[in-house]
Design an enzyme around this catalytic site. Structure first.
Site, PDB file in Angstrom:
ATOM      1  N   SER A 162       2.437 -23.134   3.827  1.00 56.39           N
ATOM      2  CA  SER A 162       3.739 -23.768   4.077  1.00 56.39           C
ATOM      3  C   SER A 162       4.802 -22.735   4.461  1.00 56.39           C
ATOM      4  O   SER A 162       5.700 -23.032   5.258  1.00 56.39           O
ATOM      5  CB  SER A 162       4.194 -24.612   2.888  1.00 56.39           C
ATOM      6  OG  SER A 162       4.592 -23.804   1.808  1.00 56.39           O
ATOM      7  N   ASN A 187       6.616  -9.556   1.733  1.00 56.81           N
ATOM      8  CA  ASN A 187       5.919 -10.550   0.917  1.00 56.81           C
ATOM      9  C   ASN A 187       6.961 -11.495   0.337  1.00 56.81           C
ATOM     10  O   ASN A 187       8.115 -11.121   0.157  1.00 56.81           O
ATOM     11  CB  ASN A 187       5.162  -9.863  -0.233  1.00 56.81           C
ATOM     12  CG  ASN A 187       4.406 -10.865  -1.092  1.00 56.81           C
ATOM     13  OD1 ASN A 187       3.776 -11.786  -0.577  1.00 56.81           O
ATOM     14  ND2 ASN A 187       4.477 -10.709  -2.404  1.00 56.81           N
ATOM     15  N   HIS A 208       7.591 -13.927  -3.060  1.00 55.38           N
ATOM     16  CA  HIS A 208       7.082 -14.171  -4.411  1.00 55.38           C
ATOM     17  C   HIS A 208       7.966 -15.234  -5.070  1.00 55.38           C
ATOM     18  O   HIS A 208       9.197 -15.148  -4.988  1.00 55.38           O
ATOM     19  CB  HIS A 208       7.099 -12.873  -5.223  1.00 55.38           C
ATOM     20  CG  HIS A 208       6.512 -13.044  -6.579  1.00 55.38           C
ATOM     21  ND1 HIS A 208       5.154 -13.154  -6.794  1.00 55.38           N
ATOM     22  CD2 HIS A 208       7.102 -13.168  -7.794  1.00 55.38           C
ATOM     23  CE1 HIS A 208       4.929 -13.326  -8.083  1.00 55.38           C
ATOM     24  NE2 HIS A 208       6.093 -13.338  -8.711  1.00 55.38           N
ATOM     25  N   ASP A 258       4.830  -2.453  -1.383  1.00 51.69           N
ATOM     26  CA  ASP A 258       4.367  -1.081  -1.621  1.00 51.69           C
ATOM     27  C   ASP A 258       3.035  -1.151  -2.368  1.00 51.69           C
ATOM     28  O   ASP A 258       2.418  -2.217  -2.435  1.00 51.69           O
ATOM     29  CB  ASP A 258       5.442  -0.235  -2.331  1.00 51.69           C
ATOM     30  CG  ASP A 258       5.747  -0.726  -3.735  1.00 51.69           C
ATOM     31  OD1 ASP A 258       4.989  -1.565  -4.270  1.00 51.69           O
ATOM     32  OD2 ASP A 258       6.741  -0.262  -4.309  1.00 51.69           O
ATOM     33  N   GLU A 259       2.618  -0.022  -2.950  1.00 54.13           N
ATOM     34  CA  GLU A 259       1.266   0.013  -3.532  1.00 54.13           C
ATOM     35  C   GLU A 259       1.179  -0.778  -4.835  1.00 54.13           C
ATOM     36  O   GLU A 259       0.080  -1.065  -5.309  1.00 54.13           O
ATOM     37  CB  GLU A 259       0.816   1.455  -3.807  1.00 54.13           C
ATOM     38  CG  GLU A 259       0.625   2.318  -2.587  1.00 54.13           C
ATOM     39  CD  GLU A 259       1.945   2.804  -2.006  1.00 54.13           C
ATOM     40  OE1 GLU A 259       2.994   2.706  -2.689  1.00 54.13           O
ATOM     41  OE2 GLU A 259       1.932   3.263  -0.849  1.00 54.13           O
TER      42      GLU A 259
HETATM   43  C1  GRF Z   1       4.148 -19.326  -2.346  1.00 51.40           C
HETATM   44  O1  GRF Z   1       4.677 -19.861  -3.533  1.00 51.40           O
HETATM   45  C2  GRF Z   1       4.450 -17.863  -2.239  1.00 51.40           C
HETATM   46  O2  GRF Z   1       5.657 -17.499  -2.835  1.00 51.40           O
HETATM   47  C3  GRF Z   1       3.309 -17.244  -3.011  1.00 51.40           C
HETATM   48  O3  GRF Z   1       2.188 -18.038  -2.696  1.00 51.40           O
HETATM   49  C4  GRF Z   1       2.630 -19.354  -2.350  1.00 51.40           C
HETATM   50  C5  GRF Z   1       2.075 -19.634  -0.990  1.00 51.40           C
HETATM   51  O4  GRF Z   1       2.373 -20.941  -0.549  1.00 51.40           O
HETATM   52  N1  GRF Z   1       3.146 -15.847  -2.661  1.00 51.40           N
HETATM   53  P1  GRF Z   1       2.123 -21.348   0.943  1.00 51.40           P
HETATM   54  O5  GRF Z   1       0.650 -21.047   1.241  1.00 51.40           O
HETATM   55  O6  GRF Z   1       3.039 -20.545   1.815  1.00 51.40           O
HETATM   56  O7  GRF Z   1       2.411 -22.813   1.001  1.00 51.40           O
END
Ligand code: GRF
Length: 210
Positions: free
Chosen positions: A20, A114, A116, A148-149
């Site tokens: 998504s 990324n 999160h 990062d790592e």
């Molecule tokens: C999201 O909640 C993202 O923050 C996390 O994994 C989930 C991925 O959801 N890293 P999608 O595949 O983008 O719907």
């Protein structure tokens, strides 16, 4: 005289599942909200990821590079080669459920993002929304950061705050955070591509005019 057309920055999306966040980025590009970007390639470590199917349906270049049974270094090397082959400027992890090797991170310095689903550094790792809900926090949110790592650790590009309601369960909270994720990722990419921000220690700040 014909004005030079500035080339769009090429995004490489890495995902493992639903996709998504990838679709939110693709929609933002289609709707002109990221005029400086295009998706060069979508890569998944799982051939059956719905996100990969969605990329195919949108006629984007979609590549499965299965990780099962392979050394991380070998798998990462193949992904790096694929990103290079597609001349990717910025790598966007969008639900990519694998840690990147040092070699991978070093191959794209400050060019891997990324997302999160928590306000880092709180609730790193898996099931962040559930962790936040069970902890009883009153505000949750999401973070877009450079990779990062270390897990969920790199310099923060931006965060969005989401209230935790008394009536929430973890599912309702996750859904509200996800809405903000979709907004946050586009904003973060625009910020990075603008070239107007810079890393100062752990802080990502606008470059001052002076
Ligand atoms: C999201 O909640 C993202 O923050 C996390 O994994 C989930 C991925 O959801 N890293 P999608 O595949 O983008 O719907």
């Amino acid at each position: 005289m014909i004005a030079a057309v500035s080339p769009r920055k090429r995004l490489g999306i890495l995902l493992s599942g639903r996709g998504s966040n990838f679709l939110a980025i693709a929609d933002a590009i289609a709707n002109g909200k990221l005029p400086d970007a295009e998706i060069a390639v979508v890569i998944s470590n799982k051939a059956d990821a719905p996100g990969l199917t969605a990329a195919n349906q949108r006629a984007l270049k979609a590549v499965a590079i299965e990780a099962r049974g392979r050394k991380r270094s070998e798998h990462d090397a193949e992904i790096i080669a694929c990103l290079r082959e597609h001349r990717v400027d910025l790598v966007c992890l969008a639900g990519y459920m694998r840690l990147l090797s040092q070699e991978f991170v070093a191959s794209f310095p400050e060019r891997i993002l990324n997302i999160h689903p928590s306000l880092l550094p709180a609730f790193a790792g898996l099931d962040a929304q559930q962790q936040a809900f069970e902890y009883g926090v009153k505000v949750a949110g999401c973070t877009v950061h450079f990779v990062d790592e270390q897990l969920d650790h790199g310099v923060i590009v931006l965060q969005k705050i989401v209230p935790v309601l008394d009536t929430d369960d973890a599912h309702a909270l996750s859904a509200r955070i996800l809405e903000q994720e979709h907004i946050a990722y586009t904003e973060a990419i625009a910020r990075v591509l603008s070239g107007q921000y810079c890393v100062f220690g752990r802080r990502y700040l606008p470059i001052s005019e002076s």
